[in-house]
Design a protein around this motif. Structure first.
Motif, PDB file in Angstrom:
ATOM      1  N   UNK A 256       0.828  -1.213   0.000  1.00 14.53           N
ATOM      2  CA  UNK A 256       0.000   0.000   0.000  1.00 14.53           C
ATOM      3  C   UNK A 256       0.862   1.263   0.000  1.00 14.53           C
ATOM      4  N   UNK A 257       1.913   1.269   0.831  1.00 15.14           N
ATOM      5  CA  UNK A 257       2.798   2.436   0.911  1.00 15.14           C
ATOM      6  C   UNK A 257       3.527   2.656  -0.413  1.00 15.14           C
ATOM      7  N   UNK A 258       4.073   1.600  -0.991  1.00 13.08           N
ATOM      8  CA  UNK A 258       4.852   1.736  -2.216  1.00 13.08           C
ATOM      9  C   UNK A 258       3.977   2.191  -3.380  1.00 13.08           C
ATOM     10  N   UNK A 259       2.750   1.688  -3.428  1.00  9.07           N
ATOM     11  CA  UNK A 259       1.856   2.116  -4.504  1.00  9.07           C
ATOM     12  C   UNK A 259       1.487   3.591  -4.366  1.00  9.07           C
ATOM     13  N   UNK A 260       1.310   4.064  -3.127  1.00 14.25           N
ATOM     14  CA  UNK A 260       1.029   5.489  -2.928  1.00 14.25           C
ATOM     15  C   UNK A 260       2.229   6.341  -3.324  1.00 14.25           C
ATOM     16  N   UNK A 261       3.443   5.860  -3.024  1.00 16.16           N
ATOM     17  CA  UNK A 261       4.645   6.602  -3.437  1.00 16.16           C
ATOM     18  C   UNK A 261       4.702   6.682  -4.963  1.00 16.16           C
ATOM     19  N   UNK A 262       4.383   5.573  -5.646  1.00 14.57           N
ATOM     20  CA  UNK A 262       4.368   5.584  -7.113  1.00 14.57           C
ATOM     21  C   UNK A 262       3.352   6.603  -7.644  1.00 14.57           C
ATOM     22  N   UNK A 263       2.175   6.626  -7.029  1.00 11.42           N
ATOM     23  CA  UNK A 263       1.146   7.575  -7.470  1.00 11.42           C
ATOM     24  C   UNK A 263       1.615   9.017  -7.303  1.00 11.42           C
ATOM     25  N   UNK A 264       2.284   9.300  -6.187  1.00 15.02           N
ATOM     26  CA  UNK A 264       2.777  10.653  -5.944  1.00 15.02           C
ATOM     27  C   UNK A 264       3.866  11.033  -6.959  1.00 15.02           C
ATOM     28  N   UNK A 265       4.725  10.084  -7.287  1.00 20.22           N
ATOM     29  CA  UNK A 265       5.774  10.359  -8.284  1.00 20.22           C
ATOM     30  C   UNK A 265       5.161  10.593  -9.661  1.00 20.22           C
ATOM     31  N   UNK A 266       4.140   9.811 -10.013  1.00 21.52           N
ATOM     32  CA  UNK A 266       3.461  10.000 -11.292  1.00 21.52           C
ATOM     33  C   UNK A 266       2.713  11.322 -11.355  1.00 21.52           C
ATOM     34  N   UNK A 267       2.308  11.831 -10.181  1.00 25.78           N
ATOM     35  CA  UNK A 267       1.618  13.128 -10.130  1.00 25.78           C
ATOM     36  C   UNK A 267       2.599  14.299 -10.171  1.00 25.78           C
ATOM     37  N   UNK A 268       3.882  14.005 -10.259  1.00 23.36           N
ATOM     38  CA  UNK A 268       4.888  15.059 -10.383  1.00 23.36           C
ATOM     39  C   UNK A 268       5.485  15.533  -9.082  1.00 23.36           C
ATOM     40  N   UNK A 269       5.224  14.835  -7.976  1.00 24.53           N
ATOM     41  CA  UNK A 269       5.814  15.225  -6.697  1.00 24.53           C
ATOM     42  C   UNK A 269       7.316  14.920  -6.705  1.00 24.53           C
ATOM     43  N   UNK A 270       8.064  15.637  -5.880  1.00 19.89           N
ATOM     44  CA  UNK A 270       9.487  15.344  -5.719  1.00 19.89           C
ATOM     45  C   UNK A 270       9.653  14.032  -4.969  1.00 19.89           C
ATOM     46  N   UNK A 271      10.854  13.484  -5.019  1.00 18.17           N
ATOM     47  CA  UNK A 271      11.103  12.201  -4.370  1.00 18.17           C
ATOM     48  C   UNK A 271      10.825  12.279  -2.870  1.00 18.17           C
ATOM     49  N   UNK A 272      11.331  13.317  -2.229  1.00 13.44           N
ATOM     50  CA  UNK A 272      11.139  13.454  -0.779  1.00 13.44           C
ATOM     51  C   UNK A 272       9.662  13.624  -0.437  1.00 13.44           C
ATOM     52  N   UNK A 273       8.949  14.437  -1.221  1.00 13.83           N
ATOM     53  CA  UNK A 273       7.528  14.644  -0.966  1.00 13.83           C
ATOM     54  C   UNK A 273       6.749  13.354  -1.222  1.00 13.83           C
ATOM     55  N   UNK A 274       7.116  12.626  -2.276  1.00 16.17           N
ATOM     56  CA  UNK A 274       6.411  11.387  -2.603  1.00 16.17           C
ATOM     57  C   UNK A 274       6.558  10.364  -1.482  1.00 16.17           C
ATOM     58  N   UNK A 275       7.773  10.238  -0.937  1.00 15.19           N
ATOM     59  CA  UNK A 275       7.989   9.299   0.176  1.00 15.19           C
ATOM     60  C   UNK A 275       7.162   9.719   1.385  1.00 15.19           C
ATOM     61  N   UNK A 276       7.199  11.006   1.712  1.00 16.24           N
ATOM     62  CA  UNK A 276       6.471  11.512   2.874  1.00 16.24           C
ATOM     63  C   UNK A 276       4.964  11.310   2.715  1.00 16.24           C
ATOM     64  N   UNK A 277       4.438  11.667   1.541  1.00 15.07           N
ATOM     65  CA  UNK A 277       2.997  11.520   1.305  1.00 15.07           C
ATOM     66  C   UNK A 277       2.600  10.050   1.236  1.00 15.07           C
ATOM     67  N   UNK A 278       3.475   9.228   0.646  1.00 15.71           N
ATOM     68  CA  UNK A 278       3.152   7.804   0.534  1.00 15.71           C
ATOM     69  C   UNK A 278       2.965   7.156   1.891  1.00 15.71           C
ATOM     70  N   UNK A 279       3.896   7.399   2.791  1.00 11.79           N
ATOM     71  CA  UNK A 279       3.770   6.825   4.139  1.00 11.79           C
ATOM     72  C   UNK A 279       2.613   7.461   4.912  1.00 11.79           C
ATOM     73  N   UNK A 280       2.450   8.778   4.776  1.00  7.38           N
ATOM     74  CA  UNK A 280       1.400   9.470   5.518  1.00  7.38           C
ATOM     75  C   UNK A 280       0.002   9.077   5.080  1.00  7.38           C
ATOM     76  N   UNK A 281      -0.237   9.012   3.769  1.00  2.22           N
ATOM     77  CA  UNK A 281      -1.586   8.732   3.261  1.00  2.22           C
ATOM     78  C   UNK A 281      -1.982   7.273   3.406  1.00  2.22           C
ATOM     79  N   UNK A 282      -0.997   6.386   3.377  1.00  2.00           N
ATOM     80  CA  UNK A 282      -1.322   4.956   3.482  1.00  2.00           C
ATOM     81  C   UNK A 282      -1.556   4.520   4.934  1.00  2.00           C
ATOM     82  N   UNK A 283      -1.168   5.360   5.871  1.00  2.00           N
ATOM     83  CA  UNK A 283      -1.241   4.978   7.286  1.00  2.00           C
ATOM     84  C   UNK A 283      -2.657   4.640   7.718  1.00  2.00           C
TER      85      UNK A 283
END
Length: 614
Positions: free
Chosen positions: A522-549
């Motif tokens: 779930x976390x990794x898929x959210x990180x992928x979605x954030x990267x595809x949406x144009x987020x930076x790597x650091x933001x994508x990791x942060x949002x991926x962990x935060x949103x999947x929680x």
């Protein structure tokens, strides 16, 4: 700064993983084949016994790893199963019936690990092997004891109410009380109906008498109490004698299932569970000569018994107190260095004892020990007939009015130790007998473990390969978290005293393997979605962990609640599955949300990178 844990949080993750690894460590040491020597009620294990054991093993030419005496038990560790059987046969033949020689498996955990509470995981009967007993409670004896209580209590109640009666005797599932006139009978009927709601009262047809019988609800209560009290007492007896993680539970209306994992020899188990004994405190009838009683000249209010060491003694039929009121018992020595048993009673027992001994100072009081042993014969229902054996184990003079605490003297050291053990464990509400016995060998348990581990390993291999191929570098992190998760499960199962691993428990761990990576997916898929949406790597990791929680928490909490319900209402295999599943859910949430992110933060956190291998 994004994706950076403070130092304390990283140290916390390291500490938790290190503690899990430390307490999982004892499981790699295995177990030794062992022979345990313990005493029966009439003997005790001493240094002379230890010397005798060493001599017999040397005489038989048996190679041993170690011999030690601890807590009244001698433990002999040997090299293999064949040597274990040879040692048991040699010691059993040499020591005789005064000692119980039993097979067992002894953990080889190092002393420094044992000092901090470390020990191997407790394995259930299906994995470790052991003994399974099906025991049946003698409900007729439970009802008979209740009726005996009626015969004892009703005369004193009637005398207290100044109601004159001419006799009390047994009748069916109750008693019959005879009176000289109808006025006294009517007065007694009114008193009983208003005082006791557990009895039905009716007038006899052909004589001036009342029939007092137990109601159906009260009979059911007696039977239920007999089962529940026997379960508690059997569990206490097993725990007192050091059998680890027993399973003691009700089966049907009159039966109890007892499982003793790791115990290979049923002899010692039967010694523990077969002590279907009760205790009664009675006054000695000093007005009747035992020689007269031997030829039949004995008052109706007394009866003849035998002392354990030999010789007759006449006791009053009226029971002062039974073992049901004992809350504590300790073997010690009196001021003259003689063995004694100090006894503590509950409030009701203290009141009864004080009332009975108030007018009996200077008179002897006896402790009557009653056992029920199988005769080898069967009744019409196919159940083993039991023989009632009664012995007077002590006679002590009442020095002063007794209360909630008193002591029994006149015992040998071994007798005092065993009597204190029996009193602490409690007296069985009704006799029990073993109607089914099965011994499950360690080889079958080893095969179950091998099959369960094979299923878990193959499941892990498939998951690891998939995660490594599909998520690349992040997949390797998930795989590392999966290994840590299994380590924590084993560590927690080893730390919790009541946790036992069973074959269904292994199934729960296999299921946990899939659930453990589910959070990472779930976390990794959210990180992928954030990267595809144009987020930076650091933001994508942060949002991926935060949103999947929240999604991970919702899924795991609902599963945890379901497991908790299974544990609360289930028995046996269902409980074993629920325990490992609950522990696995807790550890998988930690590894997926906290531990894996700590590793991701260390590798990628706060760095200026434009690409992730995910």
């Amino acid at each position: 700064m994004l994706n950076k844990y403070p130092l304390w949080k990283n140290l916390m993750v390291v500490f938790i993983i290190a503690m899990g690894a430390l307490y999982a460590l004892p499981n790699i040491y295995g177990e030794d084949f062992a022979v345990q020597v313990s005493a029966t009620r009439t003997s005790e294990v001493t240094t002379d016994t230890l010397a005798n054991v060493n001599n017999e093993l040397a005489k038989a030419g048996i190679d041993i790893k170690s011999v030690k005496m601890e807590d009244g038990t001698i433990e002999v560790r040997v090299l293999d199963g064949d040597t274990q059987l040879q040692a048991r046969e040699a010691l059993a033949a040499a020591l005789g019936r005064q000692y119980v020689v039993a097979l067992n498996l002894a953990p080889t955990t190092p002393e420094w690990l044992e000092a901090i509470g470390g020990g191997p995981m407790k394995l259930g009967l299906d994995l470790r092997g052991g003994i399974h007993f099906l025991m049946e409670v003698d409900m007729d004896e439970a009802v008979s004891k209740a009726k005996k209580g009626m015969i004892t209590s009703f005369p004193s109640d009637l005398r207290q109410e100044r109601i004159r009666y001419s006799g009390v005797s047994s009748f069916g599932e109750g008693i019959i009380i005879k009176f000289r006139d109808e006025a006294q009978m009517d007065k007694a009927e009114f008193f009983i109906k208003n005082r006791y709601n557990q009895y039905q009262v009716s007038e006899a047809k052909d004589e001036t008498a009342l029939l007092v019988v137990m109601t159906d609800d009260y009979l059911k209560q007696i039977r239920d109490e007999a089962i529940s009290q026997n379960i508690t007492i059997i569990r206490n007896r097993v725990n007192e004698l050091g059998v680890a993680e027993p399973v003691v539970q009700r089966q049907g209306a009159e039966r109890i299932v007892v499982q003793l994992p790791g115990v290979q020899d049923p002899t010692r188990a039967k010694e523990i569970l077969g002590a279907t004994a009760t205790l009664e405190f009675r006054l000695v009838d000093t007005d009747t000569d035992p020689r007269d009683a031997l030829v039949g000249r004995i008052p109706a209010s007394s009866e003849l018994h035998q002392r354990r060491e030999g010789g007759p003694v006449v006791l009053k039929k009226s029971v002062i107190l039974t073992g049901d009121h004992i809350t504590g018992a300790r073997a010690a020595f009196d001021e003259n260095g003689q063995p004694q048993v100090s006894i503590d009673l509950d409030a009701e027992g203290g009141t009864k004892m004080a009332g009975a001994t108030k007018t009996a100072i200077g008179k002897p009081m006896a402790t009557l020990f009653t056992e029920y042993k199988p005769t080898g014969e069967k009744d019409e229902n196919g159940r083993s007939k039991l023989q009632k054996i009664e012995e007077v184990v002590s006679v002590a003079t009442i020095q002063s009015r007794l209360g909630r605490s008193f002591r029994i003297t006149g015992l040998g050291h071994a007798e005092a130790q065993n009597l204190a053990l029996l009193l602490r464990a409690g007296a069985l509400k009704a006799p029990v007998q073993i109607v089914e016995e099965r011994t499950i060998g360690p080889s079958l348990g080893a095969q179950n473990i091998e099959n369960g581990l094979s299923a878990m390993i193959w499941g892990m291999i498939v998951v690891v390969i998939f995660m490594a191929i599909y998520y690349r570098s992040f997949g390797l992190i998930a795989n590392l978290a999966l290994v840590v998760n299994l380590l924590l499960i084993v560590g927690v199962m080893s730390m919790i005293p009541g946790a036992t691993l069973t074959l269904p428990g292994i199934a729960g761990i296999v299921l946990t393997v899939g659930m453990a990576v589910d959070g990472n997916v779930l976390i990794f898929e959210r990180i992928r979605e954030e990267l595809q949406a144009g987020r930076s790597v650091q933001r994508a990791i942060s949002e991926g962990y935060g949103n999947a929680l929240s999604t991970i928490a919702d899924a795991n909490i609902t599963t945890f609640i379901t497991s908790l319900i299974l544990f609360a209402v289930g028995t046996g295999a269902v409980k074993g599955f629920a325990v490992t599943l609950m522990i696995g859910i807790a550890t998988s949430m930690f590894t997926a949300i906290v531990a894996s992110r700590a590793l991701v933060n260390i590798i990628w956190g706060g760095k200026n990178t434009n690409k992730l291998s995910i």
